[in-house]
Design a protein around this motif. Sequence first.
Motif, short mmCIF file in Angstrom:
data_model
loop_
_atom_site.label_atom_id
_atom_site.label_comp_id
_atom_site.label_asym_id
_atom_site.label_seq_id
_atom_site.Cartn_x
_atom_site.Cartn_y
_atom_site.Cartn_z
N ILE A 54 3.56 7.56 1.74
CA ILE A 54 3.58 6.33 2.55
C ILE A 54 3.47 6.65 4.04
CG2 ILE A 54 5.08 4.42 3.27
CD1 ILE A 54 6.11 4.39 0.32
N SER A 55 4.10 7.73 4.47
CA SER A 55 4.08 8.10 5.89
C SER A 55 2.68 8.45 6.38
CB SER A 55 5.03 9.27 6.15
OG SER A 55 4.52 10.48 5.59
N LYS A 56 1.79 8.82 5.45
CA LYS A 56 0.44 9.22 5.83
C LYS A 56 -0.56 8.07 5.73
CE LYS A 56 1.15 14.03 4.41
NZ LYS A 56 0.77 15.10 3.47
N LEU A 57 -0.11 6.91 5.30
CA LEU A 57 -1.00 5.76 5.17
C LEU A 57 -0.96 4.91 6.42
CD1 LEU A 57 -0.08 4.63 1.53
CD2 LEU A 57 -2.23 5.68 2.23
N ASN A 58 -2.12 4.44 6.86
CA ASN A 58 -2.14 3.45 7.94
C ASN A 58 -2.89 2.19 7.51
OD1 ASN A 58 -4.87 4.12 8.16
ND2 ASN A 58 -4.55 5.46 9.94
N ARG A 59 -2.96 1.98 6.19
CA ARG A 59 -3.53 0.76 5.64
C ARG A 59 -2.49 0.11 4.71
NH1 ARG A 59 -9.35 2.21 3.22
NH2 ARG A 59 -9.34 -0.06 2.87
N PRO A 60 -2.60 -1.17 4.45
CA PRO A 60 -1.59 -1.87 3.64
C PRO A 60 -1.45 -1.27 2.23
CG PRO A 60 -3.02 -3.45 4.76
CD PRO A 60 -3.64 -2.10 4.96
N TYR A 61 -0.23 -1.11 1.81
CA TYR A 61 0.02 -0.51 0.49
C TYR A 61 1.10 -1.31 -0.23
CZ TYR A 61 4.48 1.20 2.22
OH TYR A 61 5.76 1.27 2.72
N VAL A 62 1.16 -1.12 -1.53
CA VAL A 62 2.25 -1.65 -2.36
C VAL A 62 2.60 -0.59 -3.41
CG1 VAL A 62 1.78 -4.11 -2.10
CG2 VAL A 62 0.58 -2.81 -3.88
N ARG A 63 3.84 -0.65 -3.88
CA ARG A 63 4.26 0.21 -4.98
C ARG A 63 4.24 -0.61 -6.27
NH1 ARG A 63 9.39 3.78 -2.99
NH2 ARG A 63 9.65 3.86 -5.27
N TYR A 64 3.74 -0.02 -7.32
CA TYR A 64 3.53 -0.75 -8.57
C TYR A 64 4.80 -1.41 -9.07
CZ TYR A 64 1.97 -1.82 -13.29
OH TYR A 64 1.66 -2.48 -14.46
N SER A 65 5.91 -0.69 -9.02
CA SER A 65 7.16 -1.21 -9.59
C SER A 65 7.81 -2.28 -8.71
CB SER A 65 8.14 -0.07 -9.83
OG SER A 65 8.59 0.47 -8.59
N LYS A 66 7.27 -2.47 -7.50
CA LYS A 66 7.93 -3.38 -6.57
C LYS A 66 6.99 -4.46 -6.04
CE LYS A 66 11.19 0.18 -4.99
NZ LYS A 66 11.75 0.89 -3.83
N THR A 67 5.95 -4.76 -6.82
CA THR A 67 4.98 -5.72 -6.32
C THR A 67 4.64 -6.76 -7.38
OG1 THR A 67 2.90 -5.94 -5.09
CG2 THR A 67 2.88 -4.50 -7.01
N THR A 68 3.83 -7.71 -6.98
CA THR A 68 3.32 -8.75 -7.87
C THR A 68 1.80 -8.74 -7.78
OG1 THR A 68 3.30 -10.42 -6.12
CG2 THR A 68 5.35 -10.16 -7.39
N PRO A 69 1.11 -9.37 -8.73
CA PRO A 69 -0.36 -9.46 -8.62
C PRO A 69 -0.81 -10.08 -7.30
CG PRO A 69 0.31 -10.04 -10.83
CD PRO A 69 1.58 -9.89 -10.03
#
Length: 411
Positions: free
Chosen positions: A272-287
Amino acid sequence: MKLLYNLGILFYYALVYMASFFNDKAKKFVEGRKNVFSFLKERIVFNDKFIWMHVSSLGEFEQGRPIIEAIKKEHPEYKIILTFFSPSGYEVRKNYDGAEIVCYLPMDTSWNAKKFIRIVNPSIAIFIKYEFWGNYLAELKKHDVPTYIVSAIFRKEQVFFKSYGGWYRNFLYNFEHLFVQDANSKNLLESIGIKNVSVVGDTRFDRVLAIAKASKELPIVSAFKGDKNVLVAGSSWPKDEAFMLPYFNERQNMKLIIAPHEIHESHLEEIISKLNRPYVRYSKTTPEEAAKADCLIIDCFGLLSSIYRYGEVAYVGGGFGVGIHNILEAAVYGMPVVFGPNYHKFREAVEMVKVGGAFPIQDGNDFGKLMDDLMNTESDSFKRASAEARQFVSDNCGATEAVLAALFGER
């Protein structure tokens, strides 16, 4: 030589036993074998017809699984006993419902082999890939139990083909038949007088095809993909992520699904620290949330084989370490597969590179150039690689059917 072999088995067990006081895997190795014989006696009923399959670990289990499932479907009169050597296989698959009994294999001593065969009394024994246990093989031969090895690969560096390997070659004479993955293996065996060999390929191809046909619909992943091209990074390691994530950050026209090999929290936070684009984690997101993200981080196990279907190109990790992970799970969907330089021990990777369905890279520069080409799904490079990957899997299926025909066709 037999004495040295048996002493080697005992010495190995002694080392693992000592390690078990401070190593969790070694502890499971030792503890899991303590009550195997009483466990078997409680579960085996006189006159049960058992087929015994032995695998080393999880990868070999996946090679044996298509055979188990085909036996259960076509020959339900048999029960299955599945044994593991390694905790990394047993602990994951100890509740596998395709076998009536799942347990560790006791160490290969003469006494253990005699007792195990006496209790189980198998009708057929099947060993997968690299499992050559001298005392068990000799005991099976003594009791006239038809014994097979499946998906085996032989290399000239192995002890069987050395001038001093005569005693070990006796292991191989105990097999009723040897089903090997390639012609080189057959030629090596024939060079030492072993003729009961068939080249049938690798049963893993049958397994990944079955997985693909039964792949799950994943609403979160489907929503995430939308109409964008997706790179799926499966079983990635930090060395893979070091160049993959910067590349992704700079390419706004693609999305990334990353399923790291290790999903402990510190590793996920590092990604996550290396990302500068929007992300989500599978276990903590919705469609709904996933549809707005550019990167989907898979922070749980068991989904990767179904996730590949949502991507255009696959990057499979491990190639900058001890070796690449499973590339067939991606190739079955017609995905060009990219991986690091340590792939030469994997026949399927070598062959896929030859036909143009897979691509090894040496560094991040190679990765960038290759991905710029392959992620353009209108390019000839992508279309050709995709077709070759799909065809490669299709051409190599059928090993399970060949093995079953030999096991039961003339019995």
